[in-house]
Design a protein around this motif. Structure first.
Motif, PDB file in Angstrom:
ATOM      1  N   GLU A  79       0.834  -1.207   0.000  1.00 32.28           N
ATOM      2  CA  GLU A  79       0.000   0.000   0.000  1.00 32.28           C
ATOM      3  C   GLU A  79       0.869   1.259   0.000  1.00 32.28           C
ATOM      4  OE1 GLU A  79      -3.536   2.127   2.697  1.00 32.28           O
ATOM      5  OE2 GLU A  79      -2.614   0.244   3.339  1.00 32.28           O
ATOM      6  N   ARG A  80       1.885   1.251   0.844  1.00 40.43           N
ATOM      7  CA  ARG A  80       2.778   2.411   0.919  1.00 40.43           C
ATOM      8  C   ARG A  80       3.586   2.546  -0.361  1.00 40.43           C
ATOM      9  NH1 ARG A  80       8.064   3.077   4.320  1.00 40.43           N
ATOM     10  NH2 ARG A  80       8.251   5.345   4.507  1.00 40.43           N
ATOM     11  N   ALA A  81       4.051   1.432  -0.905  1.00 39.16           N
ATOM     12  CA  ALA A  81       4.838   1.468  -2.131  1.00 39.16           C
ATOM     13  C   ALA A  81       4.023   2.045  -3.286  1.00 39.16           C
ATOM     14  CB  ALA A  81       5.334   0.067  -2.484  1.00 39.16           C
ATOM     15  N   LYS A  82       2.759   1.649  -3.374  1.00 42.71           N
ATOM     16  CA  LYS A  82       1.890   2.174  -4.425  1.00 42.71           C
ATOM     17  C   LYS A  82       1.732   3.680  -4.284  1.00 42.71           C
ATOM     18  CE  LYS A  82      -2.779   1.793  -6.377  1.00 42.71           C
ATOM     19  NZ  LYS A  82      -4.118   1.146  -6.243  1.00 42.71           N
ATOM     20  N   ALA A  83       1.546   4.148  -3.063  1.00 40.20           N
ATOM     21  CA  ALA A  83       1.386   5.584  -2.828  1.00 40.20           C
ATOM     22  C   ALA A  83       2.656   6.343  -3.201  1.00 40.20           C
ATOM     23  CB  ALA A  83       1.027   5.834  -1.369  1.00 40.20           C
ATOM     24  N   LEU A  84       3.820   5.773  -2.916  1.00 46.42           N
ATOM     25  CA  LEU A  84       5.090   6.416  -3.251  1.00 46.42           C
ATOM     26  C   LEU A  84       5.267   6.538  -4.758  1.00 46.42           C
ATOM     27  CD1 LEU A  84       7.349   4.628  -0.619  1.00 46.42           C
ATOM     28  CD2 LEU A  84       6.905   7.096  -0.705  1.00 46.42           C
ATOM     29  N   VAL A  85       4.920   5.485  -5.496  1.00 43.55           N
ATOM     30  CA  VAL A  85       5.020   5.535  -6.958  1.00 43.55           C
ATOM     31  C   VAL A  85       4.044   6.561  -7.518  1.00 43.55           C
ATOM     32  CG1 VAL A  85       4.685   4.227  -9.092  1.00 43.55           C
ATOM     33  CG2 VAL A  85       5.866   3.168  -7.155  1.00 43.55           C
ATOM     34  N   CYS A  86       2.812   6.549  -7.025  1.00 45.22           N
ATOM     35  CA  CYS A  86       1.817   7.511  -7.501  1.00 45.22           C
ATOM     36  C   CYS A  86       2.258   8.939  -7.204  1.00 45.22           C
ATOM     37  CB  CYS A  86       0.460   7.233  -6.851  1.00 45.22           C
ATOM     38  SG  CYS A  86      -0.358   5.735  -7.450  1.00 45.22           S
ATOM     39  N   ALA A  87       2.827   9.162  -6.022  1.00 44.89           N
ATOM     40  CA  ALA A  87       3.318  10.501  -5.672  1.00 44.89           C
ATOM     41  C   ALA A  87       4.452  10.914  -6.592  1.00 44.89           C
ATOM     42  CB  ALA A  87       3.771  10.531  -4.218  1.00 44.89           C
ATOM     43  N   ALA A  88       5.309   9.965  -6.961  1.00 43.38           N
ATOM     44  CA  ALA A  88       6.422  10.257  -7.870  1.00 43.38           C
ATOM     45  C   ALA A  88       5.905  10.721  -9.227  1.00 43.38           C
ATOM     46  CB  ALA A  88       7.310   9.028  -8.029  1.00 43.38           C
ATOM     47  N   VAL A  89       4.897  10.032  -9.744  1.00 38.71           N
ATOM     48  CA  VAL A  89       4.319  10.405 -11.043  1.00 38.71           C
ATOM     49  C   VAL A  89       3.610  11.750 -10.938  1.00 38.71           C
ATOM     50  CG1 VAL A  89       2.584   9.767 -12.770  1.00 38.71           C
ATOM     51  CG2 VAL A  89       4.114   8.017 -11.827  1.00 38.71           C
ATOM     52  N   ARG A  90       2.835  11.937  -9.889  1.00 37.70           N
ATOM     53  CA  ARG A  90       2.083  13.187  -9.712  1.00 37.70           C
ATOM     54  C   ARG A  90       3.013  14.380  -9.544  1.00 37.70           C
ATOM     55  NH1 ARG A  90       1.325  15.659  -5.384  1.00 37.70           N
ATOM     56  NH2 ARG A  90       1.665  13.859  -3.999  1.00 37.70           N
ATOM     57  N   GLU A  91       3.991  14.262  -8.669  1.00 32.55           N
ATOM     58  CA  GLU A  91       4.895  15.380  -8.407  1.00 32.55           C
ATOM     59  C   GLU A  91       5.717  15.745  -9.642  1.00 32.55           C
ATOM     60  OE1 GLU A  91       5.459  17.428  -5.913  1.00 32.55           O
ATOM     61  OE2 GLU A  91       4.056  16.607  -4.445  1.00 32.55           O
ATOM     62  N   THR A  92       6.142  14.747 -10.408  1.00 33.70           N
ATOM     63  CA  THR A  92       6.903  15.030 -11.632  1.00 33.70           C
ATOM     64  C   THR A  92       6.063  15.830 -12.616  1.00 33.70           C
ATOM     65  OG1 THR A  92       8.145  12.974 -11.328  1.00 33.70           O
ATOM     66  CG2 THR A  92       8.260  13.991 -13.495  1.00 33.70           C
ATOM     67  N   PHE A  93       4.789  15.472 -12.734  1.00 41.30           N
ATOM     68  CA  PHE A  93       3.899  16.205 -13.634  1.00 41.30           C
ATOM     69  C   PHE A  93       3.628  17.601 -13.109  1.00 41.30           C
ATOM     70  CE2 PHE A  93      -0.604  16.760 -15.353  1.00 41.30           C
ATOM     71  CZ  PHE A  93      -0.153  17.250 -16.563  1.00 41.30           C
ATOM     72  N   GLU A  94       3.335  17.718 -11.818  1.00 43.76           N
ATOM     73  CA  GLU A  94       3.046  19.030 -11.229  1.00 43.76           C
ATOM     74  C   GLU A  94       4.227  19.984 -11.365  1.00 43.76           C
ATOM     75  OE1 GLU A  94       1.900  18.838  -7.164  1.00 43.76           O
ATOM     76  OE2 GLU A  94       0.321  17.358  -7.485  1.00 43.76           O
ATOM     77  N   GLU A  95       5.415  19.511 -11.049  1.00 44.26           N
ATOM     78  CA  GLU A  95       6.556  20.399 -10.895  1.00 44.26           C
ATOM     79  C   GLU A  95       7.321  20.677 -12.181  1.00 44.26           C
ATOM     80  OE1 GLU A  95       9.104  19.733  -7.630  1.00 44.26           O
ATOM     81  OE2 GLU A  95       7.482  19.827  -6.173  1.00 44.26           O
ATOM     82  N   CYS A  96       7.245  19.785 -13.158  1.00 46.15           N
ATOM     83  CA  CYS A  96       7.978  20.085 -14.402  1.00 46.15           C
ATOM     84  C   CYS A  96       7.218  19.702 -15.664  1.00 46.15           C
ATOM     85  CB  CYS A  96       9.363  19.454 -14.394  1.00 46.15           C
ATOM     86  SG  CYS A  96       9.408  17.669 -14.282  1.00 46.15           S
ATOM     87  N   GLY A  97       5.955  19.270 -15.542  1.00 47.61           N
ATOM     88  CA  GLY A  97       5.140  19.018 -16.721  1.00 47.61           C
ATOM     89  C   GLY A  97       5.445  17.728 -17.449  1.00 47.61           C
ATOM     90  N   VAL A  98       6.256  16.867 -16.850  1.00 47.02           N
ATOM     91  CA  VAL A  98       6.581  15.574 -17.468  1.00 47.02           C
ATOM     92  C   VAL A  98       5.625  14.532 -16.911  1.00 47.02           C
ATOM     93  CG1 VAL A  98       8.313  13.754 -17.650  1.00 47.02           C
ATOM     94  CG2 VAL A  98       8.983  16.152 -17.888  1.00 47.02           C
ATOM     95  N   LEU A  99       4.938  13.848 -17.813  1.00 49.85           N
ATOM     96  CA  LEU A  99       3.881  12.916 -17.419  1.00 49.85           C
ATOM     97  C   LEU A  99       4.267  11.488 -17.779  1.00 49.85           C
ATOM     98  CD1 LEU A  99       1.075  12.430 -16.272  1.00 49.85           C
ATOM     99  CD2 LEU A  99       0.116  13.011 -18.513  1.00 49.85           C
ATOM    100  N   LEU A 100       4.458  10.663 -16.767  1.00 48.75           N
ATOM    101  CA  LEU A 100       4.836   9.259 -16.963  1.00 48.75           C
ATOM    102  C   LEU A 100       3.573   8.409 -17.055  1.00 48.75           C
ATOM    103  CD1 LEU A 100       7.785   9.153 -14.404  1.00 48.75           C
ATOM    104  CD2 LEU A 100       7.870   9.644 -16.856  1.00 48.75           C
ATOM    105  N   ALA A 101       2.850   8.604 -18.155  1.00 50.21           N
ATOM    106  CA  ALA A 101       1.592   7.899 -18.395  1.00 50.21           C
ATOM    107  C   ALA A 101       1.317   7.890 -19.888  1.00 50.21           C
ATOM    108  CB  ALA A 101       0.441   8.573 -17.640  1.00 50.21           C
ATOM    109  N   GLY A 102       0.481   6.967 -20.321  1.00 57.96           N
ATOM    110  CA  GLY A 102       0.137   6.875 -21.739  1.00 57.96           C
ATOM    111  C   GLY A 102      -1.246   6.304 -21.936  1.00 57.96           C
ATOM    112  N   PRO A 103      -1.765   6.362 -23.157  1.00 63.64           N
ATOM    113  CA  PRO A 103      -3.114   5.852 -23.439  1.00 63.64           C
ATOM    114  C   PRO A 103      -3.266   4.361 -23.138  1.00 63.64           C
ATOM    115  CG  PRO A 103      -2.339   7.257 -25.220  1.00 63.64           C
ATOM    116  CD  PRO A 103      -1.160   7.006 -24.335  1.00 63.64           C
ATOM    117  N   ILE A 104      -2.217   3.595 -23.405  1.00 60.18           N
ATOM    118  CA  ILE A 104      -2.227   2.165 -23.112  1.00 60.18           C
ATOM    119  C   ILE A 104      -0.833   1.769 -22.626  1.00 60.18           C
ATOM    120  CG2 ILE A 104      -4.049   1.568 -24.782  1.00 60.18           C
ATOM    121  CD1 ILE A 104      -1.849   0.667 -26.706  1.00 60.18           C
ATOM    122  N   ALA A 105      -0.732   0.584 -22.051  1.00 60.10           N
ATOM    123  CA  ALA A 105       0.565   0.093 -21.599  1.00 60.10           C
ATOM    124  C   ALA A 105       1.543   0.075 -22.776  1.00 60.10           C
ATOM    125  CB  ALA A 105       0.416  -1.307 -21.022  1.00 60.10           C
TER     126      ALA A 105
END
Length: 272
Positions: A79-105
């Motif tokens: 549970e904690r590991a998932k939150a840490l990964v999600c925070a990493a993706v969110r913070e990267t997008f918030e702070e520098c506009g880089v989004l580690l996500a895509g339409p499909i895998a």
């Protein structure tokens, strides 16, 4: 630093070292934090921030290593590991506009400008990462991250974080920017350049940032960095007494202090 004998509890945080290749070797994205920040004001850091209660609590379309894999690497719960990964993706997008996500895998967005409004909402906590990804029909790309380190703020500090460091390669087509309220200046530099600027007194690096730049300086390409098999042992600097002076003790601290250009520039000095 605080004189309290009882340690302030830590807050989980995620920090992402965003790297790209250049003619001079791997470069890393750095931000100089604005002077009004409550923590590490004026310091040069990697993008990152505290884990939000909403990080990892909802179902998220996920590609890459599952939370169990991250939990094993970081020595924590799924549970904690998932939150840490999600925070990493969110913070990267918030702070520098880089989004580690895509339409499909297996895919990643090449232009994040269409998500500018959502980025602002995320930064203002008006929108959760899970809601944003669901509305945009995007899959979180956990496979674009790798675990790197874990540093914990010393017990003598009034504001403490249990920070998990990640590394990610800048996705093709995306641009990292400084469009955030937390950054006064942003820069791409090789780790060696960043360390040279620190030695010259042009930037201020706290020990965790210095340690990661020192480690990254040993690699010749982003592929080598991303493929590195890193053993993660939590590091919490400890205030010790040496020759009558209080000094923070951490791995290679003698090298850090030997090159430290001007201790007076460090808010809440590392030595007293």
């Amino acid at each position: 630093m605080s004189d309290k004998t009882e340690a302030v509890p830590t807050k989980d945080a995620s920090t992402v070292m965003l790297v790209r290749d250049s003619a001079a070797g791997p470069e890393v994205f750095l931000q100089r934090r604005v002077g009004a920040m409550a923590f590490a004001a004026g310091m040069t850091v990697f993008p990152g921030g505290g884990v939000d209660p909403s990080d990892g609590t909802a179902d998220i379309a996920w590609a890459g290593p599952e939370p169990a894999w991250w939990a094993e690497r970081f020595g924590t719960t799924e549970e904690r590991a998932k939150a840490l990964v999600c925070a990493a993706v969110r913070e990267t997008f918030e702070e520098c506009g880089v989004l580690l996500a895509g339409p499909i895998a297996g895919t990643v967005v090449s232009d994040t400008t269409e998500y500018r409004t959502a980025r602002g909402q995320l930064e203002r906590r008006e929108l959760s990462l899970a809601a944003f990804l669901a509305e945009a029909n995007l899959v979180l790309r956990a496979d674009l991250l790798r675990p790197w380190a874990n540093w914990i703020t010393p017990v003598v500090e009034q504001r403490r974080y249990d920070t998990h460091f990640f590394v990610a390669v800048l996705p093709a087509g995306q641009l990292a920017d400084g469009a955030t309220t937390e950054a006064a200046e942003v820069q791409w530099r090789t780790p060696a350049q960043a360390l040279d600027r620190w030695r010259a007194g042009e930037d201020i690096l706290l020990p965790p940032t210095w340690a990661q730049l020192d480690a990254l300086s040993r690699f010749g390409s982003t592929a080598d960095i991303f493929a590195a098999d890193v053993v993660i042992d939590p590091i919490m600097p400890v205030l010790t007494q040496v020759d009558g002076a209080h000094v923070l003790s951490f791995p290679d601290n003698t090298r850090y202090f030997a090159d430290l250009p001007d201790q007076s520039k460090l808010r809440g000095s590392l030595r007293k």
